[in-house]
Design a protein around this motif. Structure first.
Motif, PDB file in Angstrom:
ATOM      1  N   VAL A 150       0.850  -1.184   0.000  1.00 16.55           N
ATOM      2  CA  VAL A 150       0.000   0.000   0.000  1.00 16.55           C
ATOM      3  C   VAL A 150       0.891   1.241   0.000  1.00 16.55           C
ATOM      4  O   VAL A 150       1.764   1.375   0.866  1.00 16.55           O
ATOM      5  CB  VAL A 150      -0.924   0.024   1.238  1.00 16.55           C
ATOM      6  N   ARG A 151       0.711   2.101  -1.023  1.00 18.67           N
ATOM      7  CA  ARG A 151       1.466   3.347  -1.116  1.00 18.67           C
ATOM      8  C   ARG A 151       2.976   3.116  -1.013  1.00 18.67           C
ATOM      9  O   ARG A 151       3.691   3.842  -0.329  1.00 18.67           O
ATOM     10  CB  ARG A 151       1.011   4.334  -0.039  1.00 18.67           C
ATOM     11  N   GLY A 152       3.428   2.089  -1.674  1.00 18.50           N
ATOM     12  CA  GLY A 152       4.851   1.792  -1.711  1.00 18.50           C
ATOM     13  C   GLY A 152       5.386   1.104  -0.475  1.00 18.50           C
ATOM     14  O   GLY A 152       6.599   0.906  -0.344  1.00 18.50           O
ATOM     15  N   ILE A 153       4.494   0.721   0.460  1.00 19.05           N
ATOM     16  CA  ILE A 153       4.912   0.027   1.682  1.00 19.05           C
ATOM     17  C   ILE A 153       4.544  -1.446   1.549  1.00 19.05           C
ATOM     18  O   ILE A 153       3.367  -1.792   1.427  1.00 19.05           O
ATOM     19  CB  ILE A 153       4.234   0.629   2.922  1.00 19.05           C
ATOM     20  N   THR A 154       5.545  -2.306   1.558  1.00 11.72           N
ATOM     21  CA  THR A 154       5.323  -3.752   1.484  1.00 11.72           C
ATOM     22  C   THR A 154       5.201  -4.308   2.900  1.00 11.72           C
ATOM     23  O   THR A 154       6.065  -4.062   3.748  1.00 11.72           O
ATOM     24  CB  THR A 154       6.486  -4.449   0.758  1.00 11.72           C
ATOM     25  N   VAL A 155       4.128  -5.036   3.158  1.00 13.00           N
ATOM     26  CA  VAL A 155       3.883  -5.617   4.478  1.00 13.00           C
ATOM     27  C   VAL A 155       4.194  -7.116   4.424  1.00 13.00           C
ATOM     28  O   VAL A 155       3.635  -7.835   3.595  1.00 13.00           O
ATOM     29  CB  VAL A 155       2.428  -5.398   4.936  1.00 13.00           C
ATOM     30  N   ILE A 156       5.095  -7.566   5.288  1.00 15.92           N
ATOM     31  CA  ILE A 156       5.543  -8.955   5.326  1.00 15.92           C
ATOM     32  C   ILE A 156       5.248  -9.539   6.704  1.00 15.92           C
ATOM     33  O   ILE A 156       5.536  -8.911   7.727  1.00 15.92           O
ATOM     34  CB  ILE A 156       7.050  -9.061   5.025  1.00 15.92           C
ATOM     35  N   ASP A 157       4.682 -10.728   6.737  1.00 18.48           N
ATOM     36  CA  ASP A 157       4.382 -11.425   7.991  1.00 18.48           C
ATOM     37  C   ASP A 157       5.359 -12.584   8.153  1.00 18.48           C
ATOM     38  O   ASP A 157       5.580 -13.353   7.214  1.00 18.48           O
ATOM     39  CB  ASP A 157       2.941 -11.950   7.956  1.00 18.48           C
ATOM     40  N   ASP A 158       5.962 -12.702   9.338  1.00 21.84           N
ATOM     41  CA  ASP A 158       6.899 -13.792   9.582  1.00 21.84           C
ATOM     42  C   ASP A 158       6.729 -14.304  11.006  1.00 21.84           C
ATOM     43  O   ASP A 158       6.453 -13.548  11.936  1.00 21.84           O
ATOM     44  CB  ASP A 158       8.347 -13.342   9.363  1.00 21.84           C
ATOM     45  N   PHE A 159       6.917 -15.599  11.163  1.00 17.36           N
ATOM     46  CA  PHE A 159       6.674 -16.292  12.429  1.00 17.36           C
ATOM     47  C   PHE A 159       7.874 -16.242  13.370  1.00 17.36           C
ATOM     48  O   PHE A 159       7.782 -16.673  14.521  1.00 17.36           O
ATOM     49  CB  PHE A 159       6.307 -17.758  12.133  1.00 17.36           C
ATOM     50  N   ALA A 160       9.011 -15.719  12.923  1.00 22.00           N
ATOM     51  CA  ALA A 160      10.245 -15.774  13.715  1.00 22.00           C
ATOM     52  C   ALA A 160      10.036 -15.220  15.120  1.00 22.00           C
ATOM     53  O   ALA A 160       9.460 -14.142  15.298  1.00 22.00           O
ATOM     54  CB  ALA A 160      11.351 -15.004  13.011  1.00 22.00           C
ATOM     55  N   HIS A 161      10.513 -15.974  16.136  1.00 19.16           N
ATOM     56  CA  HIS A 161      10.387 -15.524  17.515  1.00 19.16           C
ATOM     57  C   HIS A 161      11.683 -15.726  18.310  1.00 19.16           C
ATOM     58  O   HIS A 161      11.943 -14.992  19.249  1.00 19.16           O
ATOM     59  CB  HIS A 161       9.235 -16.253  18.219  1.00 19.16           C
ATOM     60  N   HIS A 162      12.479 -16.690  17.935  1.00 19.64           N
ATOM     61  CA  HIS A 162      13.771 -16.902  18.584  1.00 19.64           C
ATOM     62  C   HIS A 162      14.729 -15.804  18.105  1.00 19.64           C
ATOM     63  O   HIS A 162      14.690 -15.408  16.937  1.00 19.64           O
ATOM     64  CB  HIS A 162      14.307 -18.284  18.207  1.00 19.64           C
ATOM     65  N   PRO A 163      15.598 -15.265  18.974  1.00 13.06           N
ATOM     66  CA  PRO A 163      16.506 -14.186  18.552  1.00 13.06           C
ATOM     67  C   PRO A 163      17.293 -14.498  17.281  1.00 13.06           C
ATOM     68  O   PRO A 163      17.465 -13.625  16.424  1.00 13.06           O
ATOM     69  CB  PRO A 163      17.429 -14.024  19.766  1.00 13.06           C
ATOM     70  N   THR A 164      17.778 -15.728  17.160  1.00 13.55           N
ATOM     71  CA  THR A 164      18.529 -16.101  15.952  1.00 13.55           C
ATOM     72  C   THR A 164      17.633 -16.032  14.712  1.00 13.55           C
ATOM     73  O   THR A 164      18.050 -15.543  13.654  1.00 13.55           O
ATOM     74  CB  THR A 164      19.107 -17.517  16.099  1.00 13.55           C
ATOM     75  N   ALA A 165      16.406 -16.514  14.831  1.00 11.64           N
ATOM     76  CA  ALA A 165      15.477 -16.499  13.694  1.00 11.64           C
ATOM     77  C   ALA A 165      15.068 -15.079  13.326  1.00 11.64           C
ATOM     78  O   ALA A 165      14.939 -14.746  12.138  1.00 11.64           O
ATOM     79  CB  ALA A 165      14.248 -17.339  14.026  1.00 11.64           C
ATOM     80  N   VAL A 166      14.866 -14.234  14.332  1.00  7.80           N
ATOM     81  CA  VAL A 166      14.508 -12.834  14.060  1.00  7.80           C
ATOM     82  C   VAL A 166      15.642 -12.144  13.308  1.00  7.80           C
ATOM     83  O   VAL A 166      15.415 -11.444  12.309  1.00  7.80           O
ATOM     84  CB  VAL A 166      14.189 -12.096  15.378  1.00  7.80           C
ATOM     85  N   ARG A 167      16.868 -12.354  13.765  1.00  7.82           N
ATOM     86  CA  ARG A 167      18.023 -11.755  13.101  1.00  7.82           C
ATOM     87  C   ARG A 167      18.136 -12.245  11.659  1.00  7.82           C
ATOM     88  O   ARG A 167      18.360 -11.453  10.731  1.00  7.82           O
ATOM     89  CB  ARG A 167      19.303 -12.071  13.872  1.00  7.82           C
TER      90      ARG A 167
END
Length: 376
Positions: free
Chosen positions: A332-349
């Motif tokens: 929307v208006r040049g903003i891409t929205v991404i959903d991700d399940f990562a919750h562990h610090p390593t996965a988030v990084r």
């Protein structure tokens, strides 16, 4: 219990709206059972998934939900001993089993199991393994702890030889505190990683390694373990396997590694190499070094199974991923929205690094909900 309900029998699932339990409900429904369930938190996407299948979901946990006595009850691992429905099951004497026991009885049976275990990447790697075998014409059964984009659901009863399973290390039920993957009769195992996680049930990394050690010990001598070399704890527990062990990732010249990794036209490109010898370029729509590692694991296991490299390359290139794993929800208006399940610090990084690489020059905002015990 040895006696299972006959086709058309009534099976009730307590805590049906978790991803795994809802998929199990769909699996049982596809087998011809009459399935009901109950849960406190009933919301999409699993509520709509169950509604589409015509599986009734009762709100909350109440003894009266069992008034029409089922022939078997499956109890989810988040359900405690003092749950009103559990108390009714125990008092009346209704047969019950855990979620992983149900998979063993209704899906695995005598099939040959490929189990994907580890702290990170299980869902994506399991979905990709199932996709590759499917594209190779092997007609695998599978059970994935997420919703794969390439299949209609996270479960499938295929042929009678192979089944691909996501092997969760979380405990099985209030009456079985062992990890779920011990019920999956593993013949081949991919160990993607091993770091401390699930702080609500494991005291520390040593406690967690003990669970994985038990998994290593039940792989039969004729089986195989493929472990990621980039995690010291994974290398350590691999020593308890009685079967042949092969490593993938950097640092082991005798195994598999991904070379010349780069992002090109929104795709990851790399060369899978075995003992230093390249098998040519591979493309995947999965972004990030962690996903290249997942793809390399599937490539290596598939080659060990005898699948030709060209079939593998085509399969990896066409794999679309899993919902809530770098899932683009819209723009929307040049903003891409991404959903991700990562919750562990390593996965988030790893997820943040992957998105940065896939969207160069874009400003990145990360909104994080610390729901898991490990992320708190």
């Amino acid at each position: 219990m040895n006696d299972l309900p006959g086709r058309g029998g009534h099976i009730h699932l307590i805590a049906i709206c978790g991803v795994g339990m809802a998929s199990l409900a769909g699996l049982l429904h596809s087998h011809g059972y009459r399935v009901t369930g109950s849960d406190q938190n009933v919301y999409p996407p699993m509520s709509t998934f169950l509604e589409r299948l015509g599986i009734p979901v009762l709100s909350g946990f109440r003894e009266e939900h069992l008034k029409e006595r089922p022939q078997l009850v499956v109890i989810g691992n988040a359900v405690s001993r003092n749950n009103p429905e559990v108390e009714a099951v125990l008092r009346v004497g209704i047969p019950y089993i855990s979620f992983p026991q149900a998979l063993g009885r209704f899906l695995i049976g005598s099939k040959r199991s490929i189990v994907i275990a580890g702290t990170h990447g299980k869902t994506t790697t399991t979905a990709l393994m199932a996709w590759v075998l499917n594209q190779a014409g092997w007609e695998p059964s599978f059970f994935i702890g997420g919703m794969p984009v390439d299949f209609d659901s996270g479960f499938h009863r295929g042929g009678e030889e192979w089944v691909v399973l996501e092997g969760d290390e979380y405990d099985s039920a209030f009456f079985d505190k062992g990890p779920k993957f011990l019920h999956y009769k593993p013949e081949k195992v991919i160990l993607t990683s091993l770091e401390f996680d699930h702080a609500d049930i494991y005291r520390d990394l040593e406690h967690l390694k003990g669970a994985f050690q038990r998994l290593m010990e039940i792989i039969p001598p004729a089986g195989m373990l493929l472990a990621c070399n980039e995690y010291g704890a994974a290398r350590e527990v691999a020593t308890f396997a009685r079967c042949p062990v092969m490593f993938y990732g950097g640092g082991d010249p005798s195994g598999w590694e991904a070379r010349n990794l780069r992002v090109q036209s929104g795709q990851s490109v790399f060369e899978p190499c075995f003992k230093g010898r390249s098998e040519g370029m591979v493309r995947t729509q999965l972004l990030g070094r962690h996903n290249v590692s997942n793809a390399l694991a599937v490539y290596a296991m598939s080659r060990e199974l005898g699948i030709e490299a060209e079939i593998l390359k085509d399969s990896l290139a066409t794999f679309l991923g899993v919902k809530r794993r770098q899932e683009v929800k819209g723009e929307v208006r040049g903003i891409t929205v991404i959903d991700d399940f990562a919750h562990h610090p390593t996965a988030v990084r790893g997820t943040i690094e992957a998105v940065r690489a896939g969207y160069p020059g874009r400003r990145l905002w990360a909104i994080f909900e610390p729901r898991s015990n490990t992320s708190r």
